[in-house]
Design a protein around this motif. Structure first.
Motif, PDB file in Angstrom:
ATOM      1  N   LEU A   1       0.780  -1.223  -0.342  1.00  0.00           N
ATOM      2  CA  LEU A   1      -0.118  -0.122  -0.027  1.00  0.00           C
ATOM      3  C   LEU A   1       0.825   1.127  -0.104  1.00  0.00           C
ATOM      4  O   LEU A   1       0.431   2.507  -0.394  1.00  0.00           O
ATOM      5  N   LYS A   2       1.959   1.289   0.254  1.00  0.00           N
ATOM      6  CA  LYS A   2       2.885   2.353   0.284  1.00  0.00           C
ATOM      7  C   LYS A   2       3.648   2.486  -1.171  1.00  0.00           C
ATOM      8  O   LYS A   2       4.339   3.623  -1.176  1.00  0.00           O
ATOM      9  N   GLU A   3       3.529   1.525  -1.927  1.00  0.00           N
ATOM     10  CA  GLU A   3       3.768   1.773  -3.334  1.00  0.00           C
ATOM     11  C   GLU A   3       3.070   2.745  -4.182  1.00  0.00           C
ATOM     12  O   GLU A   3       2.144   2.314  -4.725  1.00  0.00           O
ATOM     13  N   LYS A   4       3.587   3.650  -4.376  1.00  0.00           N
ATOM     14  CA  LYS A   4       2.939   5.057  -5.180  1.00  0.00           C
ATOM     15  C   LYS A   4       2.873   4.601  -6.440  1.00  0.00           C
ATOM     16  O   LYS A   4       3.872   4.156  -7.230  1.00  0.00           O
ATOM     17  N   ASN A   5       1.832   5.142  -7.278  1.00  0.00           N
ATOM     18  CA  ASN A   5       1.904   4.917  -8.933  1.00  0.00           C
ATOM     19  C   ASN A   5       1.960   6.205  -9.356  1.00  0.00           C
ATOM     20  O   ASN A   5       1.226   7.232  -9.018  1.00  0.00           O
ATOM     21  N   LYS A   6       2.500   6.114 -10.487  1.00  0.00           N
ATOM     22  CA  LYS A   6       2.821   7.508 -11.257  1.00  0.00           C
ATOM     23  C   LYS A   6       1.417   7.775 -12.058  1.00  0.00           C
ATOM     24  O   LYS A   6       1.157   9.097 -12.378  1.00  0.00           O
ATOM     25  N   ASP A   7       0.644   6.925 -12.363  1.00  0.00           N
ATOM     26  CA  ASP A   7      -0.702   7.027 -13.118  1.00  0.00           C
ATOM     27  C   ASP A   7      -1.583   7.670 -12.113  1.00  0.00           C
ATOM     28  O   ASP A   7      -1.670   7.195 -10.956  1.00  0.00           O
ATOM     29  N   GLU A   8      -2.056   8.774 -12.524  1.00  0.00           N
ATOM     30  CA  GLU A   8      -3.136   9.437 -11.547  1.00  0.00           C
ATOM     31  C   GLU A   8      -4.363   8.839 -11.140  1.00  0.00           C
ATOM     32  O   GLU A   8      -4.557   8.746  -9.804  1.00  0.00           O
ATOM     33  N   ARG A   9      -4.936   8.029 -11.821  1.00  0.00           N
ATOM     34  CA  ARG A   9      -6.104   7.419 -11.594  1.00  0.00           C
ATOM     35  C   ARG A   9      -5.727   6.280 -10.505  1.00  0.00           C
ATOM     36  O   ARG A   9      -6.401   6.076  -9.636  1.00  0.00           O
ATOM     37  N   GLU A  10      -4.628   5.421 -10.751  1.00  0.00           N
ATOM     38  CA  GLU A  10      -4.349   4.279  -9.926  1.00  0.00           C
ATOM     39  C   GLU A  10      -3.838   4.901  -8.623  1.00  0.00           C
ATOM     40  O   GLU A  10      -4.111   4.028  -7.586  1.00  0.00           O
ATOM     41  N   GLU A  11      -3.166   6.165  -8.556  1.00  0.00           N
ATOM     42  CA  GLU A  11      -2.806   6.559  -7.407  1.00  0.00           C
ATOM     43  C   GLU A  11      -4.028   6.913  -6.562  1.00  0.00           C
ATOM     44  O   GLU A  11      -3.898   6.816  -5.257  1.00  0.00           O
ATOM     45  N   GLU A  12      -5.278   7.373  -7.052  1.00  0.00           N
ATOM     46  CA  GLU A  12      -6.172   7.813  -6.368  1.00  0.00           C
ATOM     47  C   GLU A  12      -6.771   6.457  -5.906  1.00  0.00           C
ATOM     48  O   GLU A  12      -7.476   6.352  -4.682  1.00  0.00           O
ATOM     49  N   GLU A  13      -6.851   5.428  -6.582  1.00  0.00           N
ATOM     50  CA  GLU A  13      -7.339   3.977  -6.358  1.00  0.00           C
ATOM     51  C   GLU A  13      -6.441   3.414  -5.012  1.00  0.00           C
ATOM     52  O   GLU A  13      -7.060   3.026  -4.034  1.00  0.00           O
ATOM     53  N   ARG A  14      -5.232   3.799  -5.178  1.00  0.00           N
ATOM     54  CA  ARG A  14      -4.401   3.266  -3.942  1.00  0.00           C
ATOM     55  C   ARG A  14      -4.497   4.028  -2.607  1.00  0.00           C
ATOM     56  O   ARG A  14      -4.920   3.400  -1.424  1.00  0.00           O
ATOM     57  N   LYS A  15      -4.906   5.291  -2.648  1.00  0.00           N
ATOM     58  CA  LYS A  15      -5.285   6.103  -1.693  1.00  0.00           C
ATOM     59  C   LYS A  15      -6.713   5.753  -1.066  1.00  0.00           C
ATOM     60  O   LYS A  15      -6.695   5.547   0.096  1.00  0.00           O
ATOM     61  N   ALA A  16      -7.656   5.561  -1.982  1.00  0.00           N
ATOM     62  CA  ALA A  16      -8.857   4.755  -1.334  1.00  0.00           C
ATOM     63  C   ALA A  16      -8.655   3.710  -0.850  1.00  0.00           C
ATOM     64  O   ALA A  16      -9.401   3.239   0.207  1.00  0.00           O
ATOM     65  N   LEU A  17      -7.945   2.702  -1.226  1.00  0.00           N
ATOM     66  CA  LEU A  17      -7.785   1.188  -0.721  1.00  0.00           C
ATOM     67  C   LEU A  17      -6.934   1.413   0.536  1.00  0.00           C
ATOM     68  O   LEU A  17      -7.371   0.851   1.702  1.00  0.00           O
ATOM     69  N   ASN A  18      -6.100   2.282   0.672  1.00  0.00           N
ATOM     70  CA  ASN A  18      -5.371   2.503   1.799  1.00  0.00           C
ATOM     71  C   ASN A  18      -6.393   2.943   3.078  1.00  0.00           C
ATOM     72  O   ASN A  18      -6.447   2.601   4.108  1.00  0.00           O
ATOM     73  N   ARG A  19      -7.191   3.950   2.690  1.00  0.00           N
ATOM     74  CA  ARG A  19      -8.403   4.524   3.716  1.00  0.00           C
ATOM     75  C   ARG A  19      -9.199   3.156   4.225  1.00  0.00           C
ATOM     76  O   ARG A  19      -9.372   3.072   5.285  1.00  0.00           O
ATOM     77  N   LYS A  20      -9.570   2.371   3.176  1.00  0.00           N
ATOM     78  CA  LYS A  20     -10.399   1.272   3.582  1.00  0.00           C
ATOM     79  C   LYS A  20      -9.597   0.305   4.645  1.00  0.00           C
ATOM     80  O   LYS A  20     -10.187   0.067   5.519  1.00  0.00           O
TER      81      LYS A  20
END
Length: 289
Positions: free
Chosen positions: A227-246
């Protein structure tokens, strides 16, 4: 090999033939990790599995034996991954078998009440399936959406067995731990399959042996790292942050921070005596938003 496969390919439904087929497949499953040229077995194994998936002619023990033989071949030939996952549908078939086996066991028996012979046989096959899954997640990277259902079945068995069959529920931690370590298994799939919930439930139990403590925290540190692996793609990064929140909210609900803190003083003991790769850094076990 050729003699065993010839026996295993028999399609007659007589009791005698079924016993011959089962013994041949059980013998194959005992071959362990030895290297075998795929030309000697793969076509026949595919034929056996495809026929089983259409006609369900094998006993549960025999069907597990075919899969166990094939999964052990992965250790020497990872090119089998595509066949196992996408052609023979390992995730779907393992989930189906575990669901059927679990349904036939009374997990809520009273203390001291023994299982009947049929139930004991089902539990034996469940135990073997879980050990095979551990090997799969240890050595195979490939997976698909069918594995979400498989995670659900592992969690189902864990919850059903945790009060009266502690050895079975403990075993369930192993494939979940290795699944979390597998680089290509998505955290979202572990979340959908209930694996994260099961791990958080487990570490709050009053009696835990050292191996299970290790498995739980190895699982959680691998989830945290993914979950700490950031994505360069903006959409994927938003999805990662949402998953982190869950995941963060789930951990917060379960009082994860207090549980982790209570175990932290034992990490040095566990690391020195048993588990050399256990992290000392407490921040490695948290999910940040």
């Amino acid at each position: 090999m050729s003699c065993l496969l010839k026996l295993a390919l028999k399609k007659e439904e007589s009791e005698e033939t079924q016993k011959e087929v089962e013994m041949a497949l059980l013998t194959l499953s005992r071959m362990g990790y030895c290297f075998i040229e795929r030309e000697l077995y793969l076509k026949e194994i595919e034929d056996i599995m495809e026929y089983q998936q259409k006609h369900r002619n094998l006993t549960r023990l025999a069907y597990w034996s075919v899969w166990d033989f094939l999964i052990h071949r992965l250790l020497a030939d990872n090119s089998l991954e595509e066949v196992i996952v996408n052609e023979l549908h390992f995730g779907r078939e393992a989930a189906r078998e575990l669901e059927e086996l679990t349904r036939n066991v009374n997990w809520n028996r009273k203390k001291g009440e023994e299982m009947n012979k049929e139930e004991a046989n089902e539990v034996l096959v469940i135990r073997r399936w879980i050990k095979t899954l551990k090997i799969y997640f240890f050595c195979c990277k490939l997976h698909n959406e069918e594995f979400i259902g498989l995670f659900c079945r592992i969690v189902q068995i864990y919850r059903a067995a945790k009060d009266n069959c502690r050895d079975i529920s403990n075993l369930c931690m192993y494939p979940l731990r290795y699944a979390a370590k597998n680089r290509d298994v998505k955290v979202e799939d572990l979340l959908k399959g209930g694996a994260i919930d099961a791990i958080l439930e487990e570490i709050q139990r009053q009696t835990l042996n050292e191996a299970i403590v290790n498995d739980c925290f190895q699982f959680l540190v691998n989830v945290s790292r993914k979950l700490k692996e950031k994505n360069k793609d903006e959409r994927e990064e938003e999805e990662r942050k949402a998953l982190n929140r869950k995941v963060f909210e789930k951990m917060e609900e379960e009082g994860y921070e207090d549980v982790l803190t209570s175990f932290h003083e034992k990490f040095e003991f566990l690391k020195k005596k048993y588990f050399y790769d256990l992290s000392f850094n407490i921040s490695d076990y948290f999910v940040y938003v």
